[in-house]
Design an enzyme around this catalytic site. Structure first.
Site, PDB file in Angstrom:
ATOM      1  N   GLU A 139       0.857  -1.184   0.000  1.00 45.10           N
ATOM      2  CA  GLU A 139       0.000   0.000   0.000  1.00 45.10           C
ATOM      3  C   GLU A 139       0.896   1.238   0.000  1.00 45.10           C
ATOM      4  O   GLU A 139       1.832   1.296   0.781  1.00 45.10           O
ATOM      5  CB  GLU A 139      -0.901   0.032   1.235  1.00 45.10           C
ATOM      6  CG  GLU A 139      -1.910   1.172   1.168  1.00 45.10           C
ATOM      7  CD  GLU A 139      -2.884   1.200   2.356  1.00 45.10           C
ATOM      8  OE1 GLU A 139      -2.748   0.368   3.266  1.00 45.10           O
ATOM      9  OE2 GLU A 139      -3.754   2.063   2.341  1.00 45.10           O
ATOM     10  N   GLY A 281       3.158   2.437  10.482  1.00 40.49           N
ATOM     11  CA  GLY A 281       3.018   1.746  11.760  1.00 40.49           C
ATOM     12  C   GLY A 281       2.805   0.257  11.550  1.00 40.49           C
ATOM     13  O   GLY A 281       3.441  -0.567  12.204  1.00 40.49           O
ATOM     14  N   MET A 283       0.500  -2.795   8.672  1.00 37.57           N
ATOM     15  CA  MET A 283      -0.222  -2.972   7.414  1.00 37.57           C
ATOM     16  C   MET A 283      -1.149  -4.177   7.481  1.00 37.57           C
ATOM     17  O   MET A 283      -0.765  -5.249   7.924  1.00 37.57           O
ATOM     18  CB  MET A 283       0.811  -3.118   6.284  1.00 37.57           C
ATOM     19  CG  MET A 283       0.197  -3.279   4.918  1.00 37.57           C
ATOM     20  SD  MET A 283      -0.772  -1.822   4.456  1.00 37.57           S
ATOM     21  CE  MET A 283      -2.035  -2.586   3.455  1.00 37.57           C
ATOM     22  N   GLU A 318      -5.363  -2.894  12.687  1.00 34.64           N
ATOM     23  CA  GLU A 318      -5.055  -3.733  11.516  1.00 34.64           C
ATOM     24  C   GLU A 318      -6.012  -4.920  11.441  1.00 34.64           C
ATOM     25  O   GLU A 318      -6.460  -5.311  10.369  1.00 34.64           O
ATOM     26  CB  GLU A 318      -3.604  -4.214  11.550  1.00 34.64           C
ATOM     27  CG  GLU A 318      -2.553  -3.102  11.682  1.00 34.64           C
ATOM     28  CD  GLU A 318      -2.717  -1.963  10.694  1.00 34.64           C
ATOM     29  OE1 GLU A 318      -3.278  -2.179   9.608  1.00 34.64           O
ATOM     30  OE2 GLU A 318      -2.295  -0.830  11.021  1.00 34.64           O
ATOM     31  N   HIS A 321      -9.374  -3.900  10.067  1.00 36.93           N
ATOM     32  CA  HIS A 321      -9.347  -3.688   8.619  1.00 36.93           C
ATOM     33  C   HIS A 321      -9.820  -4.935   7.859  1.00 36.93           C
ATOM     34  O   HIS A 321     -10.218  -4.830   6.698  1.00 36.93           O
ATOM     35  CB  HIS A 321      -7.924  -3.376   8.151  1.00 36.93           C
ATOM     36  CG  HIS A 321      -7.594  -1.912   8.076  1.00 36.93           C
ATOM     37  ND1 HIS A 321      -8.421  -0.984   7.500  1.00 36.93           N
ATOM     38  CD2 HIS A 321      -6.490  -1.211   8.470  1.00 36.93           C
ATOM     39  CE1 HIS A 321      -7.852   0.212   7.545  1.00 36.93           C
ATOM     40  NE2 HIS A 321      -6.669   0.107   8.136  1.00 36.93           N
ATOM     41  N   GLU A 340      -9.856   4.082   6.311  1.00 38.33           N
ATOM     42  CA  GLU A 340      -9.013   4.519   7.426  1.00 38.33           C
ATOM     43  C   GLU A 340      -9.799   5.267   8.505  1.00 38.33           C
ATOM     44  O   GLU A 340      -9.643   5.011   9.686  1.00 38.33           O
ATOM     45  CB  GLU A 340      -7.834   5.354   6.922  1.00 38.33           C
ATOM     46  CG  GLU A 340      -6.841   4.566   6.062  1.00 38.33           C
ATOM     47  CD  GLU A 340      -6.279   3.323   6.746  1.00 38.33           C
ATOM     48  OE1 GLU A 340      -6.406   3.182   7.979  1.00 38.33           O
ATOM     49  OE2 GLU A 340      -5.714   2.467   6.027  1.00 38.33           O
TER      50      GLU A 340
HETATM   51  N1  ARG Z   1      -3.126   0.932   5.772  1.00 40.71           N
HETATM   52  C1  ARG Z   1      -2.083   1.033   6.752  1.00 40.71           C
HETATM   53  C2  ARG Z   1      -2.774   1.322   8.051  1.00 40.71           C
HETATM   54  O1  ARG Z   1      -3.518   2.169   8.268  1.00 40.71           O
HETATM   55  C3  ARG Z   1      -1.075   2.096   6.497  1.00 40.71           C
HETATM   56  C4  ARG Z   1      -0.376   2.024   5.190  1.00 40.71           C
HETATM   57  C5  ARG Z   1       0.600   3.126   5.020  1.00 40.71           C
HETATM   58  N2  ARG Z   1       0.963   3.293   3.669  1.00 40.71           N
HETATM   59  C6  ARG Z   1       1.531   4.396   3.184  1.00 40.71           C
HETATM   60  N3  ARG Z   1       1.761   4.474   1.925  1.00 40.71           N
HETATM   61  N4  ARG Z   1       1.819   5.395   3.957  1.00 40.71           N
HETATM   62  O2  ARG Z   1      -2.746   0.704   8.985  1.00 40.71           O
HETATM   63 ZN    ZN Z   2      -5.436   1.668   8.672  1.00 40.99          ZN
END
Ligand code: ARG
Ligand code: ZN
Length: 925
Positions: A139, A281, A283, A318, A321, A340
């Site tokens: 991501e 932090g 994923m 996480e 999610h 998010e």
């Molecule tokens: N989706 C992840 C989270 O909220 C964070 C991913 C961070 N990615 C980035 N490109 N900054 O837990």
């Molecule tokens: Zn997240």
């Protein structure tokens, strides 16, 4: 809608617009990956199944796959059961794409072989080495650094992944979905293989692979329908005895999501891996979460209470999610807050339920106000659903995450828990397995709740922090109190025109006796309940609410529980604040009354300092604060600690027109010292009374957490006086405490002392700390940032010296944030030194990091974006450093976006040598 106005334009800056979303003509519903893992030569054989998008007319266009930094080894097509190499005339490879010029009309497969070098990959995006562990981060757009693909969240595919690697180097081989990590196939040549199948279609950003020599902690969880799930947490050597808390947190998360949201886990196993080098932090990769070691490994001996609660929250985040993000995902990255904001709200509710609800609410409100409000007021302001973005990695912001969560929190308040649950259930079932938008989400909320959310949706379009003011008017004759609420959102850097929003404002009225009065609106039917807190719907620029049967004058308590992410600008008198400090029944507002009085008082001190006047603290303030001191040991100790400590720096400086960091430091110092002196004996008593009872078993429960916090707060005041006794107290606490919460606080108190002898003591303790904990990366980070924040001269030289220390590693984001971030944020006087040395140092560091890890550099670059708050000399110094950064020919587009936006807000006289041109009209289509 984005204002697509002309802006000062750098041709290399290339904004993307939300409006431009188009579905793809082709889809890849299934992918088979065969990955031969190697530290320097990882070979990825990808077989993708390509179909036409049934939702679109068949125009026979080219198939455009994303790819970046890839070495293409071979490319085959499989159609009608025949496999053949594609001829060079049939496809085009650019630095961003693989284009198949004339794809067959019927579904077909492509077999793409690419090679990558994980060791050389310091961007930490795609597949990379985190020490000896091979891992991935996809991501937002990292999958395209692994293979050519439709690397966008609206392409959902099933993944069948076979991993092969050297048995010795990579005994553990993990990917998403179902598999048996202990049962690999021995290939007889020193390598082994394993197959992973993920039955749930997912976007490429949720793909993950991890390989390495790791310890595992195993457990199981039985779901609400009785399915047994295997849980495994993997860590590197040295961390294996510090992951119990993480495992317990995971089980609590799984249970909570069943209880509160009805979400049951949907695979046979769930895996978490911690790595030392990570850009974020953690994923939420499906079934295989990858964590920054900072947010997974922790125990009372090496972590503070706050960190343990944070670890639990991130594990929850996480895990949650899995539904809000994985099962229902985002259509495109502009919609990021859909997953998010929602998931942050869910993790906040989780923490509220696990610990102290009131404290969590206060902390979340303070957090939003101290960080996100600054973002809203600066050059990078954007709505929670942005319309225009240059680099998607730049929208992982406080606005998308935290403000997004507070926007949903308002919906929760308006709907109530039962309706909220019904609506979220409907959302999860209606959009299961789909990539959707914020509008889809709000549609369901409106439909299920029956509340008209037309105006509420503006929260998704509008950036900036709404300002609320109020006036009250009591009429004794009719016993009515008229409360007028007014809203106004000031223009932001990205948007000049603003509209009135729909916001729930929770209010209470406190009678002269100090008791809340029952709130009956004149429009209420007879006999309707009159609660003491009411949620008023502010839907216009200004509205008046009339309360009846009010027996006497009242003090309004507005925005109870921080019911909307707004700023209350009405400034009550000191008397009113003191009254609310004593009587407000709402935790957040009671806290906020103290905070407000402190900030108001600090602003007076700052003025005095700026004008070279002697600093004086008013007796009224000292007495009001004394009430908090006197009551410090009664009730919730964590709450009391918050009312004794000074407000966060960002909240102190937020409303200052021009900011003189030296005057601010002087004022803070003076207030703290004066209070410490005035109440020296009381702080000593509080300190003694909050020592841990002998033999107490350490626990992360509110009573203990609050007590330790108050203990440390008291020590902070005692230490402020820098008496030999105070230093002794701190040294003793450092020495005898078995938990890191107290140990670290004691070390912090000593390292902030400026007295010569105390500084020698601090040096000794720091040496001791490093000796003890040099193998624990998280604690080494603390050690770095404590030193970066030490007052006294030569701070910058010390930081530069530390950059050469074995403990520092410029390729590890945690180390960079600890040391460089610890200096720029934790040492304002040194960073803002009038000679500009701090700014030059930051710019040098950003330029160096541009070639190593541009995401880390981008985060550091944000330090410059608040430049307008400072005096013109400092502004000029910061601007010249930003211009120096912008002149780097290979500057990363993410850094360019941040610094570019900051420089866009500088008034410039157009000159001939100005490289920035007016934007050409945007191409349509
Ligand atoms: N989706 C992840 C989270 O909220 C964070 C991913 C961070 N990615 C980035 N490109 N900054 O837990
Ligand atoms: Zn997240």
């Amino acid at each position: 809608m984005a204002e697509k106005k002309d802006f000062l334009f750098d041709p290399a800056r290339n904004p993307l617009y939300r409006d431009d979303y188009r579905p793809t003509e082709y889809k890849i519903p299934a992918v088979t990956l065969d990955i031969a893992l190697d530290e320097t030569e990882t070979v990825v054989k990808s077989r993708i199944h390509v179909t036409r998008n049934p939702a679109l007319p068949d125009t026979g266009g080219a198939l455009v796959l994303d790819g970046e930094g890839l070495k293409l080894k071979s490319l085959k097509i499989i159609e009608n059961g025949q496999t053949r190499d594609l001829d060079r005339s049939e496809f085009v490879v650019t630095d961003k794409n693989l284009i198949l010029k004339n794809p067959p009309a019927k579904p077909f497969d492509l077999e793409i072989v690419t090679e990558i070098n994980p060791t050389e990959n310091t961007t930490l995006s795609g597949i990379y080495m985190a020490g000896d562990i091979l891992c991935s981060q996809c991501e937002a757009q990292g999958f395209r650094r692994i293979t050519y693909f439709l690397d966008r969240p609206d392409n959902l595919a099933t993944y069948d992944v076979t991993l092969t690697g050297e048995q010795k180097k990579f005994p553990v081989l993990l990917s998403n979905g179902n598999g048996e990590p202990a049962k690999t196939v021995d290939n007889g040549d020193g390598t082994h293989s394993i197959n992973w199948k993920d039955p749930w279609p997912k976007p490429s950003y949720l793909f993950a692979v991890v390989a390495g020599d790791m310890h595992v902690l195993e457990d199981t969880f039985t779901t609400m329908t009785g399915k047994k799930v295997d849980l495994r947490i993997y860590v590197q050597d040295g961390y294996e005895d510090k992951i119990k808390w993480a495992m317990e947190s995971l089980k609590r998360s799984m249970k909570w999501d069943e209880d509160r949201y009805g979400r049951e886990y949907d695979l046979d196993c769930f895996h978490i891996v911690a790595v030392d080098k990570f850009n974020a932090g953690a994923m939420e990769n499906k079934g295989l979460n990858v964590f920054n070691v900072k947010y997974l490994v922790g125990s009372p001996e090496v972590s503070t209470d706050d960190e343990l609660i944070d670890i639990e929250a991130v594990i929850g985040h996480e895990y949650f999610h899995n539904y809000s993000g994985d099962r229902v995902t985002v259509r495109d990255w502009f919609e990021l807050t859909l997953k998010e904001g929602f998931t942050v709200l869910r993790d906040r509710q989780f923490t509220e339920d696990m610990h102290s609800k009131e404290i969590k609410r206060i902390d979340d409100a303070v957090g939003l106000r101290s960080a996100q409000f600054m973002e809203d007021a600066g050059p990078t302001s954007h709505p929670i659903r942005p319309d225009r973005v240059e680099e998607f990695d730049n929208i992982y912001t406080g606005t998308i995450y935290e403000k997004g969560s507070h926007v949903l929190g308002m919906l929760h308040t308006m709907m109530g828990e039962t309706t909220w649950r019904a609506a979220t259930d409907e959302y999860f079932s209606r959009f299961d397995g789909q990539a959707v938008t914020c509008d889809d989400f709000v549609d369901v909320m409106q439909e299920v709740s029956g509340i008209d959310l037309t105006q509420f949706r503006q929260w998704y379009n509008q950036s900036g922090t709404p300002e609320i003011s109020y006036t009250g008017d009591y009429d004794a004759a009719s016993k009515t109190y008229r409360l007028t609420l007014t809203q106004n959102t000031p223009p932001t850097a990205d948007q000049s025109a603003k509209v009135a929003l729909h916001m729930p404002i929770a209010v209470g009225l406190i009678g002269q006796s100090g008791k809340d009065v029952p709130l009956a609106l004149s429009t209420d039917a007879a006999g309707e309940a009159a609660p003491t807190t009411r949620v008023l719907h502010l839907t216009e620029a200004s509205l008046t609410f009339e309360f009846k049967n009010v027996d006497g004058p009242v003090v309004p308590s507005i925005l109870r529980g921080f019911s909307a992410p707004v700023k209350v600008t009405t400034q009550p008198s000191d008397e009113e604040l003191v009254f609310r400090m004593a009587h407000d029944t709402d935790g957040f507002n009671k806290y906020e009354a103290t905070e407000r009085l402190m900030v108001k008082t600090l602003h007076k001190l700052i003025k005095q300092a700026e004008n070279d006047l002697p600093l004086t603290l008013e007796q009224g303030f000292i007495d009001a604060y004394g009430e908090n001191v006197k009551n410090a040991l009664a009730g919730d100790l964590a709450f009391n600690a918050r009312t004794l400590g000074l407000p966060p720096y960002n909240i102190i400086i937020q409303d200052l027109k021009t900011l003189d960091p030296d005057a601010v430091s002087e004022a803070i110092d003076f207030m703290k010292t004066t209070l410490a002196k005035t109440y020296a004996e009381d702080f000593k008593n509080i300190y003694t009374a909050t020592a841990a009872p002998a033999g107490e078993a350490y626990n992360v429960v509110p009573a203990q957490v609050g007590r330790r916090e108050l203990h440390n707060t008291a020590l902070g005041f005692i230490g402020k006086l820098e008496t030999p006794d105070a230093a002794l107290d701190a040294v003793a606490q450092y020495g005898h405490s078995k938990n890191m919460t107290e140990k670290l606080a004691a070390l912090g108190v000593v390292t902030r002392m400026t007295d010569k002898d105390a500084m020698t003591v601090a040096d000794k303790l720091l040496e001791d700390f490093y000796g003890r904990y040099k193998d624990n990366n998280n604690l080494v980070d603390k050690w770095l940032s404590l030193q970066a924040g030490r007052p006294a001269d030569g701070a910058l030289a010390r930081v530069q010296e530390l950059m050469k220390h074995e403990a520092y590693d410029a390729t590890n984001p945690n180390k960079v944030y600890a040391l460089i971030g610890g200096f720029t944020a934790g040492n304002p006087s040194a960073f803002h030194d009038k000679d500009g040395s701090g700014y030059k140092f930051l710019a040098d560091t950003i330029i160096d990091l541009n070639d190593v890890n541009a995401k880390t550099a981008t985060n550091l670059a944000k330090r410059f974006t608040q430049f307008k708050r400072y005096d013109s000399d400092r502004q000029a110094l910061m601007i010249s450093q930003m211009e120096r950064i912008m002149a780097v020919p290979t500057l990363d587009i993410g850094i360019k976006e941040i610094i570019g936006k900051a420089l866009d807000t500088v008034e410039k006289k157009p000159t001939n040598d100005n490289a920035r041109k007016t934007a050409p009209a945007r191409k349509q289509g």
